[in-house]
Design a protein around this motif. Structure first.
Motif, short mmCIF file in Angstrom:
data_model
loop_
_atom_site.label_atom_id
_atom_site.label_comp_id
_atom_site.label_asym_id
_atom_site.label_seq_id
_atom_site.Cartn_x
_atom_site.Cartn_y
_atom_site.Cartn_z
N LEU A 56 31.38 8.97 -14.13
CA LEU A 56 31.20 7.55 -13.85
C LEU A 56 31.39 6.76 -15.15
O LEU A 56 30.71 7.02 -16.15
CB LEU A 56 29.80 7.28 -13.30
N SER A 57 32.33 5.82 -15.14
CA SER A 57 32.54 4.95 -16.29
C SER A 57 31.62 3.74 -16.18
O SER A 57 31.57 3.07 -15.14
CB SER A 57 33.99 4.49 -16.37
N ASP A 72 38.65 3.49 -17.22
CA ASP A 72 38.60 4.44 -16.09
C ASP A 72 37.86 5.71 -16.47
O ASP A 72 37.32 5.85 -17.58
CB ASP A 72 40.01 4.75 -15.59
N VAL A 73 37.84 6.67 -15.54
CA VAL A 73 37.06 7.90 -15.73
C VAL A 73 37.63 8.79 -16.82
O VAL A 73 36.97 9.73 -17.28
CB VAL A 73 36.96 8.70 -14.41
N MET A 75 26.04 12.04 -21.32
CA MET A 75 26.83 10.84 -21.58
C MET A 75 27.84 11.13 -22.68
O MET A 75 27.56 11.91 -23.59
CB MET A 75 25.92 9.69 -22.05
N GLN A 76 29.02 10.53 -22.58
CA GLN A 76 30.00 10.57 -23.67
C GLN A 76 30.23 9.13 -24.11
O GLN A 76 30.84 8.34 -23.39
CB GLN A 76 31.30 11.22 -23.24
N ILE A 77 29.73 8.81 -25.31
CA ILE A 77 29.81 7.45 -25.85
C ILE A 77 30.78 7.46 -27.02
O ILE A 77 30.52 8.11 -28.04
CB ILE A 77 28.41 6.98 -26.30
N LEU A 125 30.90 7.06 -20.71
CA LEU A 125 31.08 7.85 -19.50
C LEU A 125 29.81 8.66 -19.22
O LEU A 125 29.26 9.30 -20.13
CB LEU A 125 32.26 8.82 -19.65
N MET A 126 29.37 8.63 -17.96
CA MET A 126 28.27 9.48 -17.54
C MET A 126 28.85 10.65 -16.77
O MET A 126 29.73 10.46 -15.89
CB MET A 126 27.28 8.71 -16.67
#
Length: 387
Positions: free
Chosen positions: A58-59, A65-66, A359-361, A378-379
């Protein structure tokens, strides 16, 4: 009727003669007890393994986008999606007490253009003793911590940015070549491991090398990763008649905090020529020789592990990876800082089952509109099963 009886009798006699010959070592010297023993001793066992990883992404940014790509002005940006990350199948054949053959494929690569993908490992290894082993084929040359274990047992959502960048430059990830490796002083105070590799350096599943140059790498590791270890990595080679290099250092260890609590720490620094980026530039934009195009990066990954051993649940883990990476720090490089907080539930032995939430931050010094070089959040929820 007489002819049928005669034919049946003839076939019966022939079958009996053949059976007797096969069981009589005097009659057939090519098939005997010693041959059978050799065959049974040579073909020992075949093992199957694999891993399945599926995720939901999930963005949290409206125009990203994803995949982390910035898409301004689009009517509908795909900001959530289910996807298949990996569907790996591995076959290992212990041909003898010295020879091992292995093949690893990722069937999830068929979901996109499979060219240059799918086949990951394909090698034969020969063990002389603990100190001297050889490997030839397609494999991951040892050039850092992340080359020492598969992605399904890492303490984060995925490998680091530096791993993929050094991999695209031929130093890490799946390459074709030959390697010599081994270990010394295994039961001593400071165990020592080494690995020497020579590879094409143009990545996996290529018909042949794309130039006459090769990349050579070396790794020395001191200590025990279950306690404390230090790794030194160095590489040198030639790409399209120009010399390139890379080096790195890594530290890993486990600190017991309590009977059920452990702190695992991994950290790596690497620097080297980014010849992949250099040769992707038009000639008019190459301001210097390839030696002036260099990348470097560092990450720190602490992982708190609580051993619970409740039914099939073996542990709960909390990790937070911080990474800094710059693909061209001697010019107008765009520094990237990535934060990946994660909590995971591990089931069975060696992550046989795993549920990860993270999460990717990504934060860049400069956003580039319409590209992946853009700030994103992104989660990710990932489910894993190992075979």
């Amino acid at each position: 009727m007489h002819k049928r009886k005669l034919l049946s009798l003839t076939l019966f006699l022939l079958a009996g003669t053949a059976a007797y010959a096969l069981n009589d070592p005097v009659k057939d010297s090519t098939v005997n007890d010693s041959t059978v023993k050799k065959v049974n001793g040579f073909l020992k066992k075949i093992t199957l393994g694999g891993v399945f990883q599926a995720r939901y992404t999930l963005s949290l940014n409206r125009d990203v986008d994803v995949n982390g790509t910035h898409q301004p002005g689009e009517k509908e940006v795909v900001r959530n999606s289910f996807s298949l990350k990996r569907a790996r199948l591995q076959v290992k054949a212990q041909v003898s007490d010295r020879f091992l053959a292995a093949v690893l494929v990722n069937l999830a690569d068929f979901s996109s253009d499979p060219k240059g993908k799918v086949l990951e490992n394909a090698y034969v290894s020969y063990r002389w003793n603990d100190a001297v082993n050889f490997m030839v084929g397609q494999f991951r040359p040892s050039f850092g911590l992340e080359d020492l274990y598969p992605v399904d047992i890492i303490k984060s959502m995925d490998f680091s940015n530096q791993y993929y960048s050094f991999g695209s430059n031929g130093w890490q990830s799946f390459q074709v070549g030959v390697s010599m490796f081994g270990a010394f002083n295994k039961t001593g105070t400071v165990p020592v491991k080494y690995a020497l590799s020579v590879v094409n350096g143009n990545n996996r599943n290529q018909i042949s090398d794309d130039d006459n140059g090769k990349l050579g790498t070396a790794r020395l590791e001191f200590g025990d990763m279950s306690k404390l270890s230090v790794g030194l990595n160095g590489g040198f080679g030639a790409v399209k008649q120009q010399n390139v290099y890379a080096f790195g250092v890594d530290v890993s260890g486990v600190i017991p905090l309590a009977p059920k609590w452990d702190l695992e720490i991994q950290s790596e620094f690497k620097q080297g020529n980014n010849h992949k980026y250099y040769y992707s530039l038009p000639d008019s934009l190459r301001a210097d020789p390839v030696s002036k195009y260099q990348m470097h990066g560092v990450y720190v990954l602490p992982n708190f592990r609580y051993k619970i051993n409740y039914h099939k649940l073996t542990s709960i883990e909390f990790s937070m990876r911080y990474e800094y990476f710059n693909e061209d720090f001697k010019h107008t490089g765009n520094s990237r800082r990535t934060y990946i907080p994660m909590i995971s539930l591990a089931f069975l032995k060696d992550y046989g089952g795993r549920v990860q939430l993270g999460m990717q931050i990504d934060n860049y010094d400069k956003d580039i509109t319409g590209t992946k070089t853009h700030n994103s959040n992104l989660m990710i929820v990932q489910v894993q099963c190992r075979l």
